[in-house]
Design a protein around this motif. Structure first.
Motif, PDB file in Angstrom:
ATOM      1  N   ILE A 149      24.729  -3.882  -0.298  1.00  0.00           N
ATOM      2  CA  ILE A 149      25.998  -3.692  -0.994  1.00  0.00           C
ATOM      3  C   ILE A 149      25.879  -4.009  -2.480  1.00  0.00           C
ATOM      4  O   ILE A 149      26.483  -3.334  -3.314  1.00  0.00           O
ATOM      5  N   THR A 150      25.138  -5.007  -2.826  1.00  0.00           N
ATOM      6  CA  THR A 150      24.983  -5.358  -4.242  1.00  0.00           C
ATOM      7  C   THR A 150      24.518  -4.167  -5.059  1.00  0.00           C
ATOM      8  O   THR A 150      25.025  -3.896  -6.141  1.00  0.00           O
ATOM      9  N   ALA A 151      23.572  -3.422  -4.539  1.00  0.00           N
ATOM     10  CA  ALA A 151      23.015  -2.275  -5.266  1.00  0.00           C
ATOM     11  C   ALA A 151      23.890  -1.032  -5.169  1.00  0.00           C
ATOM     12  O   ALA A 151      23.902  -0.219  -6.091  1.00  0.00           O
ATOM     13  N   LEU A 152      24.631  -0.863  -4.072  1.00  0.00           N
ATOM     14  CA  LEU A 152      25.338   0.393  -3.837  1.00  0.00           C
ATOM     15  C   LEU A 152      26.854   0.339  -3.951  1.00  0.00           C
ATOM     16  O   LEU A 152      27.511   1.365  -3.831  1.00  0.00           O
ATOM     17  N   TYR A 153      27.427  -0.817  -4.182  1.00  0.00           N
ATOM     18  CA  TYR A 153      28.880  -0.964  -4.142  1.00  0.00           C
ATOM     19  C   TYR A 153      29.585   0.041  -5.049  1.00  0.00           C
ATOM     20  O   TYR A 153      30.464   0.781  -4.605  1.00  0.00           O
ATOM     21  N   LEU A 154      29.226   0.101  -6.306  1.00  0.00           N
ATOM     22  CA  LEU A 154      29.909   1.017  -7.234  1.00  0.00           C
ATOM     23  C   LEU A 154      29.674   2.475  -6.858  1.00  0.00           C
ATOM     24  O   LEU A 154      30.578   3.306  -6.968  1.00  0.00           O
ATOM     25  N   THR A 155      28.490   2.793  -6.385  1.00  0.00           N
ATOM     26  CA  THR A 155      28.193   4.157  -5.949  1.00  0.00           C
ATOM     27  C   THR A 155      29.057   4.534  -4.751  1.00  0.00           C
ATOM     28  O   THR A 155      29.599   5.642  -4.681  1.00  0.00           O
ATOM     29  N   LEU A 156      29.205   3.616  -3.805  1.00  0.00           N
ATOM     30  CA  LEU A 156      30.050   3.885  -2.636  1.00  0.00           C
ATOM     31  C   LEU A 156      31.495   4.145  -3.048  1.00  0.00           C
ATOM     32  O   LEU A 156      32.162   5.010  -2.482  1.00  0.00           O
ATOM     33  N   LEU A 157      31.977   3.408  -4.036  1.00  0.00           N
ATOM     34  CA  LEU A 157      33.357   3.600  -4.486  1.00  0.00           C
ATOM     35  C   LEU A 157      33.573   4.950  -5.148  1.00  0.00           C
ATOM     36  O   LEU A 157      34.695   5.461  -5.168  1.00  0.00           O
ATOM     37  N   GLU A 158      32.526   5.541  -5.688  1.00  0.00           N
ATOM     38  CA  GLU A 158      32.647   6.828  -6.361  1.00  0.00           C
ATOM     39  C   GLU A 158      32.653   8.009  -5.395  1.00  0.00           C
ATOM     40  O   GLU A 158      32.956   9.120  -5.787  1.00  0.00           O
TER      41      GLU A 158
END
Length: 76
Positions: free
Chosen positions: A8-17
């Motif tokens: 999640i640390t690496a992908l959180y912002l990507t997931l939100l997009e």
């Protein structure tokens, strides 16, 4: 979480997009203690739980279940 190996640390912002992703956070006294998100696919026919976390000090209080209930309301 997970000894520093939580994706999640690496992908959180990507997931939100991602289109049709809905995310919520849980707070206690203005501190974020949890989050959960879903993404809808297939024109609304499929809903996938993307990620959920509750801070270890706040587990066992029903926070995860409250977030899931809110996500289910949104999905309906």
């Amino acid at each position: 979480m997970y000894g520093g190996r939580d994706y999640i640390t690496a992908l959180y912002l990507t997931l939100l997009e991602i289109k049709d992703t809905y995310a919520i956070i849980a707070t206690i006294q203005d501190a974020v203690v949890g989050f959960s998100m879903t993404t809808t696919f297939d024109g609304g026919l499929t809903v996938m739980s993307r990620a959920s976390r509750v801070h270890e000090r706040f587990r066992g209080l029903g926070i995860y279940h409250m977030m899931k209930e809110e996500l289910e309301k949104h999905t309906r």
